[in-house]
Every structure is written in structure tokens, then in C-alpha cells.
Motif scaffolding. Structure first.
Motif, PDB file in Angstrom:
ATOM      1  N   VAL A 173      21.896  46.743  67.164  1.00  0.00           N
ATOM      2  CA  VAL A 173      22.093  45.304  67.305  1.00  0.00           C
ATOM      3  C   VAL A 173      21.308  44.589  66.206  1.00  0.00           C
ATOM      4  N   ALA A 174      21.976  43.652  65.540  1.00  0.00           N
ATOM      5  CA  ALA A 174      21.309  42.832  64.524  1.00  0.00           C
ATOM      6  C   ALA A 174      21.944  41.453  64.516  1.00  0.00           C
ATOM      7  N   ASN A 175      21.110  40.416  64.566  1.00  0.00           N
ATOM      8  CA  ASN A 175      21.578  39.030  64.507  1.00  0.00           C
ATOM      9  C   ASN A 175      22.653  38.737  65.555  1.00  0.00           C
ATOM     10  N   GLY A 176      22.461  39.267  66.740  1.00  0.00           N
ATOM     11  CA  GLY A 176      23.386  38.984  67.832  1.00  0.00           C
ATOM     12  C   GLY A 176      24.686  39.767  67.799  1.00  0.00           C
ATOM     13  N   LEU A 233      26.607  43.592  67.877  1.00  0.00           N
ATOM     14  CA  LEU A 233      26.501  45.008  68.202  1.00  0.00           C
ATOM     15  C   LEU A 233      27.344  45.809  67.218  1.00  0.00           C
ATOM     16  N   TYR A 234      26.728  46.795  66.557  1.00  0.00           N
ATOM     17  CA  TYR A 234      27.438  47.657  65.622  1.00  0.00           C
ATOM     18  C   TYR A 234      27.528  49.063  66.209  1.00  0.00           C
ATOM     19  N   VAL A 235      28.735  49.611  66.213  1.00  0.00           N
ATOM     20  CA  VAL A 235      28.960  50.955  66.725  1.00  0.00           C
ATOM     21  C   VAL A 235      29.736  51.744  65.686  1.00  0.00           C
ATOM     22  N   GLY A 236      29.165  52.845  65.227  1.00  0.00           N
ATOM     23  CA  GLY A 236      29.837  53.706  64.260  1.00  0.00           C
ATOM     24  C   GLY A 236      30.450  54.898  64.970  1.00  0.00           C
ATOM     25  N   THR A 237      31.773  55.060  64.864  1.00  0.00           N
ATOM     26  CA  THR A 237      32.439  56.234  65.409  1.00  0.00           C
ATOM     27  C   THR A 237      32.685  57.215  64.273  1.00  0.00           C
ATOM     28  N   GLN A 238      33.394  58.284  64.578  1.00  0.00           N
ATOM     29  CA  GLN A 238      33.665  59.288  63.551  1.00  0.00           C
ATOM     30  C   GLN A 238      34.580  58.735  62.451  1.00  0.00           C
ATOM     31  N   ALA A 245      30.719  40.788  68.471  1.00  0.00           N
ATOM     32  CA  ALA A 245      29.851  39.625  68.630  1.00  0.00           C
ATOM     33  C   ALA A 245      30.472  38.624  69.581  1.00  0.00           C
ATOM     34  N   LEU A 246      29.645  37.782  70.164  1.00  0.00           N
ATOM     35  CA  LEU A 246      30.153  36.686  71.001  1.00  0.00           C
ATOM     36  C   LEU A 246      30.856  35.662  70.112  1.00  0.00           C
ATOM     37  N   PRO A 247      31.834  34.946  70.645  1.00  0.00           N
ATOM     38  CA  PRO A 247      32.484  33.886  69.848  1.00  0.00           C
ATOM     39  C   PRO A 247      31.464  32.862  69.393  1.00  0.00           C
TER      40      PRO A 247
END
Length: 264
Positions: free
Chosen positions: A239-242, A244-249, A256-258
């Protein structure tokens, strides 16, 4: 970019498979220190700015000053009841350290594990006093893991995960187990604590969000949210600056929220 010093604690001679871990920074007796989880199953603490000068064959160099070391592999994982050595990589035998050590509130936390290709096996999560290198507690219900522990600084709750797919919530001070959640999938990822929640991904591609609280009951309570992202999640959510980052294969997702209007 110049070399300041190098490790000479003898880790290389005793590596079980290879060195995997990344170093972590913290404090030992108020001074900057580096914690390294070795491929020999031993947790090391080195001074971050005190080096020892050596000279060999007319060449001068500096080595990291070792402050202490702690063997994270329990004795019963090394020898059977008859006193015979248990050979690596047996499921009930010794393991190296793959996870990155976690430094929090004067303690260092790390759990043993092996190359996922070796399969499942016994594990041990250790809490070590950062000033002395002495064991505070260990938790042996965990299986082999390559995951780094996450700790909430407000509640002191520790969240760990293992390769088998279990997520553990413990008291970081005492090692007391609060609950264990089964994702039912192998896990390479490390847990993330953010916004009072636990985020974790698994090899089946499931992103699971669990509540960060002691009274969560996995047998009766449902996760806050769970979604399948179609391919394995090997990396840890961030999580950075509100956002969420998710890296898949295959993909990197940003969630992010609107954006809120000025009036709201």
C-alpha cells in the motif's frame, strides 16, 4: 558506491542450500545494526557502522563487526530420538532462513524455511532480543515458510504465513496464538497489514483480506473479502498513498478508492 566492509562470520561454509534473505536494519543497544537471516539457519546481527580492520597477504580490508548470532533451528530438528543427524532437506529436519528479519520494539522476528521445491516441513518462528541475541520465545506450530512477518505497531499483533498456506495471528510480546486461518493453497507471499486489515495472496491466485483482531474465528467467521486473480500471487501486496498494489504472475494491479470531490 565504494565497499565499506564485508561479512566474515563464516556463513558461507555452513550454508544448507544457498543464501536467500535480504538484510534488515534496526537497533542494537541504541546503535544502528543490520540483521541477516543466514542460509545456515542462523540469525546474525552486525554493526552498521563499526568495522574491524584486517590485513592478509599485505592487503588491508574491513569486515562487519558481529554483535551476536542466534540459531533459529531447534535441536530436535537436527537429530532424531536416537541421536542420528536428520539430513537436509527432510521434512522433519533442519531448514535455513529465507524470510527477511522483522525488527520491532527491540526484538527481531524470523521463521525458518526451505526452497518451496523441497515441499512442506516443520517450521519455527523465533522472537529474539535485539540487544542480547537471546531467545524471547518461539512458536513451532508454523510450517516451513519463505514469508516475512508483519507486525501492527498499535496492537502489537504479529501476522505470519507459511508455505503450507496457513496465516497466523500471534501476540508479538509473548508468542501467544490468537487464531490460524487456512487459505488451502501454497503461499510464497508475505502478509501486509494496512487499514486495520491483513492482505495476503496465494499460489491459487486468491487475494484474501482478513480482519486484524484477536477475536476473529476462522471456523465461523468469513474473510472481509476474497477474490481470485486467475494466476498465482507470488509477491507481497503493498500500500502506498492510499492505493493497494498487487503483483500477480502476469499483471500488476493498482486498486484505489474513487477520488473525492472538493465538497466531500
Amino acid at each position: 558506491g565504494t565497499l565499506a566492509a564485508e561479512e566474515a562470520a563464516g556463513i558461507g561454509a555452513n550454508i544448507l542450500h544457498c543464501n536467500w534473505s535480504s538484510p534488515a536494519r534496526g537497533k542494537v543497544k541504541g546503535k544502528d545494526a543490520v540483521f541477516f537471516a543466514g542460509g545456515d539457519g542462523i540469525l546474525y546481527a552486525f554493526s552498521a557502522n563499526e568495522f574491524i580492520e584486517k590485513e592478509e597477504d599485505g592487503e588491508k580490508y574491513k569486515i562487519l563487526k558481529k554483535l551476536w548470532s542466534f540459531d533459529c533451528v531447534p535441536a530436535e530438528y537436527k537429530k532424531d530420538k536416537d541421536g542420528n543427524a536428520i539430513k537436509y532437506p527432510a521434512a522433519d529436519g533442519p531448514s535455513e532462513l529465507i524470510a527477511t528479519p522483522t525488527f520491532f520494539n527491540g526484538h527481531v522476528y524470523v521463521a525458518i524455511g526451505q526452497d518451496p521445491e523441497h515441499g512442506e516441513g516443520v517450521g519455527c518462528l523465533s522472537c529474539v532480543n535485539a540487544d542480547t541475541g537471546a531467545k524471547v520465545w518461539d512458536y513451532r506450530e508454523i510450517h516451513r515458510t519463505i514469508s516475512t512477518c508483519a507486525i501492527d505497531p498499535v496492537s502489537g499483533l504479529l501476522v505470519a504465513a507459511d508455505y503450507t498456506g496457513y496465516v497466523y495471528c500471534l501476540d508479538s510480546k509473548t508468542g501467544k496464538e490468537h487464531w490460524v486461518y487456512d487459505t488451502k493453497a501454497h503461499m510464497w507471499s508475505s502478509p501486509l497489514i494496512a487499514d486495520g486489515k491483513i492482505f495476503i495472496g496465494d499460489e491459487d491466485g486468491d487475494l484474501t483480506i482478513l480482519p486484524l483482531k484477536t477475536d476473529f474465528h476462522p471456523k465461523n467467521d468469513e474473510p472481509i473479502f476474497e477474490t481470485n486473480m486467475l494466476v498465482p500471487i507470488y509477491s507481497s501486496p503493498i500500500v502506498a498513498n492510499g492505493t493497494l498494489y498487487v503483483g500477480t504472475q502476469t499483471h500488476l494491479y493498482a486498486v484505489a478508492l474513487p477520488a473525492k470531490s472538493a465538497s466531500k
